[in-house]
Structures are given as C-alpha cells and as structure tokens.
Design a protein around this motif. Structure first.
Motif, PDB file in Angstrom:
ATOM      1  N   ASP A 302       2.253  -5.367  -2.380  1.00 14.15           N
ATOM      2  CA  ASP A 302       0.783  -6.055  -2.546  1.00 14.15           C
ATOM      3  C   ASP A 302       0.450  -7.026  -1.866  1.00 14.15           C
ATOM      4  OD1 ASP A 302       0.205  -4.403  -4.762  1.00 14.15           O
ATOM      5  OD2 ASP A 302       0.971  -5.668  -6.269  1.00 14.15           O
ATOM      6  N   THR A 303       1.430  -7.837  -1.404  1.00 12.98           N
ATOM      7  CA  THR A 303       1.085  -9.166  -0.465  1.00 12.98           C
ATOM      8  C   THR A 303       0.664  -8.712   0.813  1.00 12.98           C
ATOM      9  OG1 THR A 303       2.627 -10.515  -1.799  1.00 12.98           O
ATOM     10  CG2 THR A 303       2.208 -11.040   0.607  1.00 12.98           C
ATOM     11  N   GLY A 304       1.449  -7.819   1.485  1.00 14.61           N
ATOM     12  CA  GLY A 304       0.927  -6.946   2.422  1.00 14.61           C
ATOM     13  C   GLY A 304      -0.455  -6.601   2.698  1.00 14.61           C
ATOM     14  N   THR A 305      -0.875  -5.796   1.679  1.00  8.16           N
ATOM     15  CA  THR A 305      -2.240  -5.268   1.394  1.00  8.16           C
ATOM     16  C   THR A 305      -3.226  -6.520   1.281  1.00  8.16           C
ATOM     17  OG1 THR A 305      -1.232  -3.317   0.195  1.00  8.16           O
ATOM     18  CG2 THR A 305      -3.659  -3.978  -0.068  1.00  8.16           C
ATOM     19  N   ARG A 346      -0.501   5.662  -3.094  1.00  6.26           N
ATOM     20  CA  ARG A 346      -1.804   4.987  -3.400  1.00  6.26           C
ATOM     21  C   ARG A 346      -2.451   4.499  -2.105  1.00  6.26           C
ATOM     22  NH1 ARG A 346       2.128   4.242  -7.314  1.00  6.26           N
ATOM     23  NH2 ARG A 346       1.670   4.761  -9.472  1.00  6.26           N
ATOM     24  N   SER A 347      -3.762   4.540  -2.322  1.00  4.41           N
ATOM     25  CA  SER A 347      -4.434   3.836  -1.338  1.00  4.41           C
ATOM     26  C   SER A 347      -5.072   2.584  -2.035  1.00  4.41           C
ATOM     27  CB  SER A 347      -5.557   4.351  -0.671  1.00  4.41           C
ATOM     28  OG  SER A 347      -4.982   5.542   0.217  1.00  4.41           O
ATOM     29  N   ASP A 348      -4.551   1.232  -1.830  1.00  2.00           N
ATOM     30  CA  ASP A 348      -5.226  -0.020  -2.402  1.00  2.00           C
ATOM     31  C   ASP A 348      -6.441  -0.349  -1.628  1.00  2.00           C
ATOM     32  OD1 ASP A 348      -5.501  -2.209  -4.073  1.00  2.00           O
ATOM     33  OD2 ASP A 348      -3.109  -2.627  -3.955  1.00  2.00           O
ATOM     34  N   HIS A 351      -6.400  -1.072   2.161  1.00  2.00           N
ATOM     35  CA  HIS A 351      -5.954   0.192   2.934  1.00  2.00           C
ATOM     36  C   HIS A 351      -7.556   0.998   2.867  1.00  2.00           C
ATOM     37  CE1 HIS A 351      -2.129  -0.163   0.842  1.00  2.00           C
ATOM     38  NE2 HIS A 351      -1.960  -0.657   1.924  1.00  2.00           N
ATOM     39  N   GLU A 352      -8.133   1.263   1.885  1.00  2.00           N
ATOM     40  CA  GLU A 352      -9.620   1.701   2.084  1.00  2.00           C
ATOM     41  C   GLU A 352     -10.465   0.987   2.962  1.00  2.00           C
ATOM     42  OE1 GLU A 352     -10.893   1.644  -2.007  1.00  2.00           O
ATOM     43  OE2 GLU A 352      -9.643   3.020  -2.857  1.00  2.00           O
ATOM     44  N   GLU A 353     -10.531  -0.332   2.896  1.00  2.00           N
ATOM     45  CA  GLU A 353     -11.309  -1.126   3.862  1.00  2.00           C
ATOM     46  C   GLU A 353     -10.776  -0.835   5.346  1.00  2.00           C
ATOM     47  OE1 GLU A 353     -11.814  -4.617   0.498  1.00  2.00           O
ATOM     48  OE2 GLU A 353     -10.668  -4.824   2.122  1.00  2.00           O
ATOM     49  N   ALA A 354      -9.718  -0.648   5.741  1.00  2.00           N
ATOM     50  CA  ALA A 354      -9.119  -0.514   6.941  1.00  2.00           C
ATOM     51  C   ALA A 354      -9.564   0.763   7.501  1.00  2.00           C
ATOM     52  CB  ALA A 354      -7.623  -0.892   7.129  1.00  2.00           C
ATOM     53  N   ALA A 355      -9.568   1.729   6.632  1.00  2.00           N
ATOM     54  CA  ALA A 355      -9.861   2.992   7.036  1.00  2.00           C
ATOM     55  C   ALA A 355     -11.339   3.093   7.295  1.00  2.00           C
ATOM     56  CB  ALA A 355      -9.577   4.122   5.969  1.00  2.00           C
ATOM     57  N   ASP A 361      -6.031   5.014   7.889  1.00  2.00           N
ATOM     58  CA  ASP A 361      -5.203   4.261   6.958  1.00  2.00           C
ATOM     59  C   ASP A 361      -4.262   3.298   8.131  1.00  2.00           C
ATOM     60  OD1 ASP A 361      -2.993   3.451   5.555  1.00  2.00           O
ATOM     61  OD2 ASP A 361      -3.796   4.586   3.924  1.00  2.00           O
ATOM     62  N   PRO A 362      -4.068   1.816   7.825  1.00  2.00           N
ATOM     63  CA  PRO A 362      -3.352   1.139   8.709  1.00  2.00           C
ATOM     64  C   PRO A 362      -1.867   1.274   8.578  1.00  2.00           C
ATOM     65  CG  PRO A 362      -3.956  -0.052   6.875  1.00  2.00           C
ATOM     66  CD  PRO A 362      -4.777   1.228   6.873  1.00  2.00           C
ATOM     67  N   ARG A 363      -1.222   1.944   7.434  1.00  2.00           N
ATOM     68  CA  ARG A 363       0.017   1.999   7.398  1.00  2.00           C
ATOM     69  C   ARG A 363       0.724   2.807   8.133  1.00  2.00           C
ATOM     70  NH1 ARG A 363      -0.707   3.058   0.893  1.00  2.00           N
ATOM     71  NH2 ARG A 363      -2.476   4.263   1.662  1.00  2.00           N
ATOM     72  N   VAL A 364       1.824   2.644   8.469  1.00  2.00           N
ATOM     73  CA  VAL A 364       2.685   3.385   9.282  1.00  2.00           C
ATOM     74  C   VAL A 364       4.161   3.407   8.709  1.00  2.00           C
ATOM     75  CG1 VAL A 364       3.686   3.651  11.675  1.00  2.00           C
ATOM     76  CG2 VAL A 364       1.594   2.666  11.662  1.00  2.00           C
ATOM     77  N   TYR A 365       4.723   4.398   8.212  1.00  2.00           N
ATOM     78  CA  TYR A 365       6.099   4.541   7.532  1.00  2.00           C
ATOM     79  C   TYR A 365       6.964   4.692   8.595  1.00  2.00           C
ATOM     80  CZ  TYR A 365       2.894   4.701   3.451  1.00  2.00           C
ATOM     81  OH  TYR A 365       1.806   4.535   2.563  1.00  2.00           O
ATOM     82  N   GLN A 366       8.358   4.465   7.785  1.00  2.00           N
ATOM     83  CA  GLN A 366       9.528   4.582   8.352  1.00  2.00           C
ATOM     84  C   GLN A 366       9.824   4.147   9.702  1.00  2.00           C
ATOM     85  OE1 GLN A 366      10.004   9.081   6.953  1.00  2.00           O
ATOM     86  NE2 GLN A 366      11.950   8.554   8.072  1.00  2.00           N
TER      87      GLN A 366
END
Length: 494
Positions: A302-305, A346-348, A351-355, A361-366
């Motif tokens: 949540d803090t990252g979001t 989930r898209s918080d 994430h919706e705003e960045a998209a 989506d701004p998230r990059v996993y692994q």
C-alpha cells in the motif's frame, strides 16, 4: 439479514471513482458515493448465512480473515436495507470508533471472508460502512458525548495514530482524564501524515474526528517528543497509567551499492513531506518533489501504491514500481482457500492512474535492485535491476535466484523505498525501560497489553508489528479495556 433473495436479485455494485486522468490533477479524495436506493440494494445482498465469517477477525495463514474489530456487519447491512440509517450508525459505532477511516483505507478482509463470496461477488461491506458514517455526519447525528462523570485517574497516550486515538477515545469514555502526546505538529499520526490526502482527506475527515475527541475531553499536545523534549520518567510520576502507541516507524532499508546517493528516499519521508505541503496549501513546495523526474518505487504494498499516486500528482516524467515477488494469480489458488484473505492480483488506485497517464501498469514483478548509479554531484540517476526466479529449497522454503543476463539499467532521479517497517524506534522504549521481543517490538502480554513496567501498556504496531489500520483500532480498544481494569479493578469497556 437483508432481503432473503437480495443476493440473487441484485448484482454487486460499487461507486464509480473519479476518472484517473482527472483526479491526478488535484489532491482531493477520488471516491464518489452511490445513491441511497442503490446502497439499500447492496445491503439487501447480505445473506442470512447462519455463520457470518465477515466479522470473525481471525488470523489465517498470516493474514486477517474477517473484521479484526468484529464489526456487526450483518446487523447494519440489514438496517441499511430497511432504511434505518441512524440505527445502523449506532451499531457501527459499537465496535468501531472511526468507521470513516476504515471505510476509506481498510483493504476489507471482511469482504474476503464473506460467505456470498464463495459463489458470487462479495457484499460491498466497506462501501456501506463508509456511507453509514458519512450519513451520520451529514445528518448531525455524530455529536460530542463527554462522560457523565470523571474518575480522577490520569492517562497519557503516546502517539496519535489509529491505535492511540482508539485508546484515547475509549479511556475518555470510561471517565479518565486522557492526554495524547504527538511528536509532529498535528495529531493523527499515520492517518494525518502517512496516508495521502486523496485517499483520506485531512481537513474534512481526520480533523473533524479529532475535533470531536477534543470536545469530548481528550487533550492533545503536539510537538511533544518523548525522550527529547518530554521526559519519560516524569510521565510515570505525573500519570496513573501510560499507553505507548508509537507505531512501527523504523523503515526497512535496501543496503546496495549507491544507497547513500541523494534522492534515494524512504517512502514515508517522501509521503510525509508531500502531505505537509498539501496541508499548508502549497503542494508544489515540498522539498522532495517528483516534477519532471523519472521515479522508481521499490516495494509493492500500500505504501508503494501511495508513492505512485503522489508522484503522478507531482507531475513525474516516468514511473516504475518494482516488486521482487511473482505476479499474483487472477483467482484464488488451491493453497489459498476461502475464508483466507484472497492473495490475487489487484489494481489499486495508483496503478489505475499510472496506466491512464502512461498507458501501462507501472508494476514490474520478480525484479530486484542490484545497485544505484549516481552523477558527479552525488545524485541518483540510474537504477540497475535484475530479474529473479523463485524455487523451493530442500527444506521447502522459497528462495530467490537472480536470472543470468537479465540486468537492465533504468533512469531514475528519485527512488522511493517502500519495503515495509521493522518495528518501533528504540529510544523511547529504552527511556521507559520496557523490554522488547526478538523483532524489537514492545513485549506486552497478549490480551493484557501490559509491559514489564508497572502502569505502562503498549498497543498497535509497536506491539504487534506493521499491520493494518483496523488492527491498530482493535489494539487501541483492547488496551483501553485493560488500562481501565488496571485503574479501577474492573471494566465495562467492550
């Protein structure tokens, strides 16, 4: 509860939020509300399920299942369905001192354990909760209720976050004289500074509850930093009981090459500076500003979001959020059965705003960070990342391994570390002489909240570790009950 066939007749419905590209232009709350007719339909979806898991408040597989403060959810859903809003508010306030906070920022573990969620979308519990309390404020039903009589006992609460405020509210209700010490310039703790304004409005939402507590007799003293300008031992002399609710404010660091470069920041420092500027009415005058800069957020919680959403409003040039774990599945896995908290993708709001702003989506996993590169002046300018694979070792524990040849260099003039928190700051705890556990949290008995020092209690994240706002309220209410018992020999607090 609700209409017997409501869960069949009505689909789950939540209010439409303000459009992402519109809301990133300001710092106002982005939530809208459903009209009353539709809210009552949502209340009608609450089943007469026999055993309502929504208010159980259990810890299953390391996460909350059901409401940690045991909100009487089926009862107030039924009252909303029948249009009895005042009665619904009374039920809600029986278990939750601050439903306007949880109705905005809680991840709603109640909905994750909703029985209807076994075969259909869960009841919109969180939205109904927020609508009930907002109706109460609008109608003037929420008024100061100071205690009829005072006990003469004095209690000091250190920290004015959700745990401290809940403890203060309950102890004041019991008739004790409550003083809350806050080291910042405004009370509210995490609620005031740690959660961005667009998620939880400070002037309209947090401040009005603080004013109500003051009108009920709670005394707030700000710029009071125990261990610096307030002596801990004097508090033990001047008050009959002391409650430590300082939170888990010690951030987890990332000790890699280049960590000491300028503008590699802890997330909470960045968010606090941004909120202070918003509170001052000058959001562009924060010293930690992302305007025109490439921003990297490390950490997927949540803090990252909140960092993502804040950087967008400050006008960042680009934005990436790195998460070392794999992308969660779209649906529950076999190892994550109901009523556990569903560990799904989930898209918080951020994430919706960045998209909407950047097209993805701004998230990059692994992905993890190997090092930070800087310029000749000591400012961060690049982040070097590497992808990781996960596999179980011989003991069955998950281990990560860097993927050869996956290194990438990404531009970054501001890096925000949102990697969670390790526990409370140690100085104040040493001043009081309270013992800590192996993780550095205050060692206070489960259910008793009592430390090793007579008359000193602890609650919230400083006792249990980093957790949810709703768990902090649970702890604040619990410690108030035990302090009241300590002072009076018995207690009527719930």
């Amino acid at each position: 509860m609700g209409k017997p066939t409501g869960f069949i007749e009505f689909l789950r419905e939540v209010p439409v939020d303000r459009a992402p590209r519109e809301r990133i232009r300001d710092w106002d709350e982005f939530h809208l509300e459903l009209e009353e007719r539709r809210l009552r339909q949502q209340g009608a979806r609450c089943m007469d399920c026999g055993t309502p898991f929504c208010h159980t408040g259990l810890l299953l597989n390391g996460a909350a299942s059901g409401c940690p403060i045991n909100n009487l959810i089926p009862e107030w859903n039924d009252l909303v369905y029948r249009g009895l809003w005042h009665e619904a508010l009374t039920r809600l306030h029986r278990t939750n001192n601050f439903p306007e906070f949880t109705g905005r920022v809680c991840p709603a573990p109640c909905e994750g354990s909703c029985v209807l969620g076994l075969h259909a979308p869960a009841v919109t519990i969180k939205n109904i909760e927020c609508s009930i309390v907002e109706r109460g404020w609008e109608e003037g039903w929420i008024l100061p209720e100071p205690p009829v009589a005072r006990t003469g006992k004095k209690v000091v609460v250190i920290g004015s976050g959700p745990a401290g405020l809940a403890a203060a509210a309950q102890l004041n209700r019991a008739g004790h004289l409550v003083t809350v010490l806050e080291r910042a310039e405004r009370p509210g703790g995490l609620l005031m500074y740690g959660i961005p304004n667009m998620k939880l409005d400070k002037h309209e939402v947090v401040a009005r509850r603080l004013r109500l507590l003051e009108a009920e007799g709670v005394k707030f003293i700000c710029n009071a930093n125990v261990g610096e300008n307030v002596e801990a031992q004097l508090l033990l002399t001047d008050f009959d009981a002391t409650v430590i609710c300082t939170g888990a404010t010690r951030p987890r660091d990332l000790p890699v090459e280049g960590r000491g470069l300028s503008d590699v920041l802890f997330a909470m420092d960045y968010l606090t500076a941004a909120t202070r500027a918003v509170l001052a009415g000058t959001p562009d005058e924060t010293p930690l500003h992302a305007r025109g800069r490439d921003v990297v957020v490390i950490g997927g919680g949540d803090t990252g979001t909140d960092c993502v959403a804040t950087a967008l409003r400050q006008g960042c040039r680009s934005l990436l959020q790195f998460e070392i774990l794999p992308r969660p599945p779209a649906e529950r896995g076999a190892d994550n059965p109901w009523p556990e908290w569903p560990r799904i993708q989930r898209s918080d709001y951020g994430h919706e705003e960045a998209a909407a702003r950047f097209g993805s989506d701004p998230r990059v996993y692994q992905t993890t960070v190997q090092r930070f590169n800087g310029d000749a002046d000591g400012n961060v300018r690049e982040v070097v990342t590497v992808e990781v694979d996960w596999a179980r070792d011989a003991e069955g524990r998950w281990q990560s391994r860097e993927r050869a040849g996956s290194e990438r260099v990404r531009p970054a003039q501001i890096v925000l570390l949102a990697l969670g928190f390790l526990g409370p700051e140690a100085g104040l705890l040493r001043d009081f002489g309270v013992t800590t556990d192996a993780r550095g949290n205050v060692q206070a008995g489960h259910g008793s909240y009592a430390t090793n020092v007579k008359g000193v209690f602890a609650a919230g994240d400083c006792r249990r570790g980093q957790s949810l706002v709703v768990w902090a309220i649970h702890e604040g209410r619990g410690v108030a009950r035990e302090v009241d018992r300590y002072l009076m020999g018995s207690t009527d607090l719930p």
